[in-house]
Scaffold this motif. Structure first.
Motif, PDB file in Angstrom:
ATOM      1  N   ASP A  17       3.209  -8.026   3.575  1.00  0.00           N
ATOM      2  CA  ASP A  17       4.567  -7.614   3.909  1.00  0.00           C
ATOM      3  C   ASP A  17       4.690  -7.141   5.362  1.00  0.00           C
ATOM      4  O   ASP A  17       5.776  -7.150   5.920  1.00  0.00           O
ATOM      5  CB  ASP A  17       5.015  -6.501   2.955  1.00  0.00           C
ATOM      6  N   LEU A  18       3.594  -6.743   5.967  1.00  0.00           N
ATOM      7  CA  LEU A  18       3.614  -6.267   7.354  1.00  0.00           C
ATOM      8  C   LEU A  18       3.518  -7.472   8.289  1.00  0.00           C
ATOM      9  O   LEU A  18       2.454  -7.828   8.773  1.00  0.00           O
ATOM     10  CB  LEU A  18       2.461  -5.291   7.603  1.00  0.00           C
ATOM     11  N   LYS A  19       4.646  -8.082   8.566  1.00  0.00           N
ATOM     12  CA  LYS A  19       4.661  -9.336   9.319  1.00  0.00           C
ATOM     13  C   LYS A  19       4.895  -9.148  10.823  1.00  0.00           C
ATOM     14  O   LYS A  19       4.437  -9.934  11.624  1.00  0.00           O
ATOM     15  CB  LYS A  19       5.728 -10.260   8.750  1.00  0.00           C
ATOM     16  N   THR A  20       5.617  -8.124  11.193  1.00  0.00           N
ATOM     17  CA  THR A  20       5.965  -7.937  12.609  1.00  0.00           C
ATOM     18  C   THR A  20       5.397  -6.619  13.130  1.00  0.00           C
ATOM     19  O   THR A  20       5.016  -5.738  12.346  1.00  0.00           O
ATOM     20  CB  THR A  20       7.497  -7.913  12.801  1.00  0.00           C
ATOM     21  N   ASP A  21       5.385  -6.503  14.450  1.00  0.00           N
ATOM     22  CA  ASP A  21       4.962  -5.239  15.066  1.00  0.00           C
ATOM     23  C   ASP A  21       5.838  -4.092  14.591  1.00  0.00           C
ATOM     24  O   ASP A  21       5.356  -2.984  14.364  1.00  0.00           O
ATOM     25  CB  ASP A  21       5.040  -5.333  16.595  1.00  0.00           C
ATOM     26  N   GLU A  22       7.131  -4.359  14.430  1.00  0.00           N
ATOM     27  CA  GLU A  22       8.057  -3.313  13.989  1.00  0.00           C
ATOM     28  C   GLU A  22       7.730  -2.867  12.564  1.00  0.00           C
ATOM     29  O   GLU A  22       7.773  -1.683  12.259  1.00  0.00           O
ATOM     30  CB  GLU A  22       9.505  -3.812  14.073  1.00  0.00           C
ATOM     31  N   ASP A  23       7.389  -3.812  11.685  1.00  0.00           N
ATOM     32  CA  ASP A  23       6.986  -3.470  10.314  1.00  0.00           C
ATOM     33  C   ASP A  23       5.774  -2.544  10.333  1.00  0.00           C
ATOM     34  O   ASP A  23       5.735  -1.536   9.627  1.00  0.00           O
ATOM     35  CB  ASP A  23       6.612  -4.722   9.507  1.00  0.00           C
ATOM     36  N   ILE A  24       4.786  -2.904  11.131  1.00  0.00           N
ATOM     37  CA  ILE A  24       3.549  -2.112  11.213  1.00  0.00           C
ATOM     38  C   ILE A  24       3.846  -0.740  11.801  1.00  0.00           C
ATOM     39  O   ILE A  24       3.367   0.281  11.308  1.00  0.00           O
ATOM     40  CB  ILE A  24       2.475  -2.853  12.028  1.00  0.00           C
ATOM     41  N   LYS A  25       4.670  -0.705  12.824  1.00  0.00           N
ATOM     42  CA  LYS A  25       5.030   0.570  13.464  1.00  0.00           C
ATOM     43  C   LYS A  25       5.714   1.508  12.464  1.00  0.00           C
ATOM     44  O   LYS A  25       5.355   2.685  12.368  1.00  0.00           O
ATOM     45  CB  LYS A  25       5.941   0.307  14.661  1.00  0.00           C
ATOM     46  N   LEU A  26       6.673   0.994  11.722  1.00  0.00           N
ATOM     47  CA  LEU A  26       7.372   1.820  10.726  1.00  0.00           C
ATOM     48  C   LEU A  26       6.412   2.306   9.649  1.00  0.00           C
ATOM     49  O   LEU A  26       6.469   3.470   9.228  1.00  0.00           O
ATOM     50  CB  LEU A  26       8.525   1.042  10.101  1.00  0.00           C
ATOM     51  N   TYR A  27       5.526   1.431   9.202  1.00  0.00           N
ATOM     52  CA  TYR A  27       4.549   1.778   8.173  1.00  0.00           C
ATOM     53  C   TYR A  27       3.604   2.885   8.666  1.00  0.00           C
ATOM     54  O   TYR A  27       3.368   3.878   7.964  1.00  0.00           O
ATOM     55  CB  TYR A  27       3.773   0.526   7.782  1.00  0.00           C
ATOM     56  N   LEU A  28       3.098   2.738   9.893  1.00  0.00           N
ATOM     57  CA  LEU A  28       2.181   3.755  10.428  1.00  0.00           C
ATOM     58  C   LEU A  28       2.895   5.062  10.733  1.00  0.00           C
ATOM     59  O   LEU A  28       2.339   6.141  10.503  1.00  0.00           O
ATOM     60  CB  LEU A  28       1.472   3.225  11.674  1.00  0.00           C
ATOM     61  N   ASN A  29       4.127   4.989  11.227  1.00  0.00           N
ATOM     62  CA  ASN A  29       4.889   6.221  11.475  1.00  0.00           C
ATOM     63  C   ASN A  29       5.125   6.981  10.181  1.00  0.00           C
ATOM     64  O   ASN A  29       4.997   8.206  10.138  1.00  0.00           O
ATOM     65  CB  ASN A  29       6.229   5.912  12.160  1.00  0.00           C
TER      66      ASN A  29
END
Length: 101
Positions: A17-29
């Protein structure tokens, strides 16, 4: 009980589900905020592992940051406590910076 043929575990679901940099950023935040609230570093480090897997293999990522795969896995399994510099390296290689807000 009947076994489902096309099941996926939660980790694989999140990795996929973590396809974009923004997805990863939101997940890590979100994971970092949870860590600040509950102090569960294991959960936060697990989120880092999942973010890494969404981009690369653990082995390939470990080579990029100059660490052995075994050492990186030992951090994920809470067998060793990571240095702050290691966390910064991981964020940097993922393309993110730590910032005080």
């Amino acid at each position: 009980m009947k076994e489902l043929k096309h099941t996926i575990d939660l980790e694989n679901y999140i990795v996929n589900d973590l396809k974009t940099d923004e997805d990863i950023k939101l997940y890590l935040n979100t994971s970092l905020k949870d860590y600040i609230e509950d102090g569960d570093f294991n959960s936060f480090y697990r989120a880092l592992e999942i973010a890494i897997k969404s981009r690369n293999s653990i082995s390939g990522f470990a080579k990029k940051i100059g660490m052995s795969r075994t050492h990186l896995y030992s951090l994920f399994k809470n067998e060793k406590e990571p240095k702050f510099s290691t966390i910064v390296k991981i964020f940097h290689e993922l393309g993110f910076e730590l910032e005080i807000a």
